[in-house]
Enzyme design. Structure first.
Site, mmCIF file in Angstrom:
data_model
loop_
_atom_site.group_PDB
_atom_site.id
_atom_site.type_symbol
_atom_site.label_atom_id
_atom_site.label_comp_id
_atom_site.label_asym_id
_atom_site.label_seq_id
_atom_site.Cartn_x
_atom_site.Cartn_y
_atom_site.Cartn_z
ATOM 1 N N CYS A 59 0.828 -1.206 0.000
ATOM 2 C CA CYS A 59 0.000 0.000 0.000
ATOM 3 C C CYS A 59 0.865 1.260 0.000
ATOM 4 O O CYS A 59 0.539 2.256 -0.670
ATOM 5 C CB CYS A 59 -0.909 0.027 1.220
ATOM 6 S SG CYS A 59 -2.001 -1.401 1.382
ATOM 7 N N ASP A 150 -20.611 12.386 -14.541
ATOM 8 C CA ASP A 150 -22.036 12.222 -14.217
ATOM 9 C C ASP A 150 -22.250 11.166 -13.133
ATOM 10 O O ASP A 150 -23.368 10.708 -12.904
ATOM 11 C CB ASP A 150 -22.850 11.886 -15.469
ATOM 12 C CG ASP A 150 -22.390 10.606 -16.148
ATOM 13 O OD1 ASP A 150 -21.414 9.988 -15.675
ATOM 14 O OD2 ASP A 150 -22.999 10.225 -17.168
#
Length: 236
Positions: A59, A150
């Site tokens: 990570c 959107d």
């Protein structure tokens, strides 16, 4: 890692979140304070990444690289947000390690959401049933979601905790998504920005010349069917 989940109108019913579905809005604490997702994204595209745990090796390399290549996302009008089930305090304490390993400094360029109650991890199907934290709770997998302005889900990839992501591929997909959102083309295998594209099968041959003034070519194949129609990148 199970299906992506979206809350339905029934509190006891979960539905798959498919490509083209609306990505849910949420308000959560983060390394940058409280974030309401839709407000944060605004009219931009969004790269939404989850990671298993703070202070873990893979990570750290992933989020570190993101800090180095943020200009690539910015020039594509893409907001970046990360998430794990750690606290905001944990995220803030981890950030210096992320920047050190990446060789970056200054203000951290994107927020890390603190999904401490695992609400989003469950809702979006991001829990890894194999990887557990010290308390035995499932950790978030390496999910990648690309969300359009959107707020529609355009791409989802789930990586296991043992495999770091390839952000060159993420950028390549964003280029393809942004191109094909406005041009009547598809992008072939291993396509990169500037490479030849493919005319959509739905476009009639008699309309091709008018739609693609740069020209096109039809690849010859044994079947004799002229369905492999290539055209220069219309964005160039």
């Amino acid at each position: 890692s199970g299906p992506l989940l979206l809350e339905s109108s029934s509190p006891n019913l979960a539905m798959p979140l498919n490509l083209g579905d609306t990505f849910p809005n949420f308000t959560k604490p983060s390394s940058d304070g409280e974030i309401t997702f839709y407000d944060f994204v605004g009219d931009s595209w969004c790269l939404f990444c989850s990671h298993p745990d703070d202070f873990t090796p893979v990570c750290t390399t992933e989020l570190g690289l993101l800090t180095k290549i943020m200009p690539e996302f910015e020039k594509r009008n893409v907001k970046v947000v990360a998430l794990s089930c750690n606290t905001p305090e944990s995220h803030k304490a981890w950030i210096p390690d992320v920047q050190k390993i990446a060789g970056t400094e200054g203000p951290f360029p994107y927020p890390i959401i603190a999904d401490t109650d695992r609400e989003l991890a469950v809702q979006l199907g991001m829990l890894d049933p194999v990887e557990k934290d010290a308390a035995g709770s499932p950790m978030t997998c390496r999910a990648v979601f690309i969300i359009s302005p959107d707020k529609k889900l355009k791409l989802s990839i789930l990586y296991p905790a043992s495999t770091g992501r390839n952000f060159d591929e993420v950028l390549r997909v964003i280029d393809s998504l942004q191109l094909t959102a406005t041009k009547k083309v598809a992008t072939p295998v291993n396509w990169k920005h500037g490479d030849e594209c493919m005319v959509l099968p739905s476009i009639k041959q008699e309309d091709v010349a008018g739609l693609f003034p740069k020209g096109h070519r039809i690849a010859e194949v044994p079947s004799g069917k002229g369905y492999l129609r290539f055209t220069p990148d219309p964005s160039k």
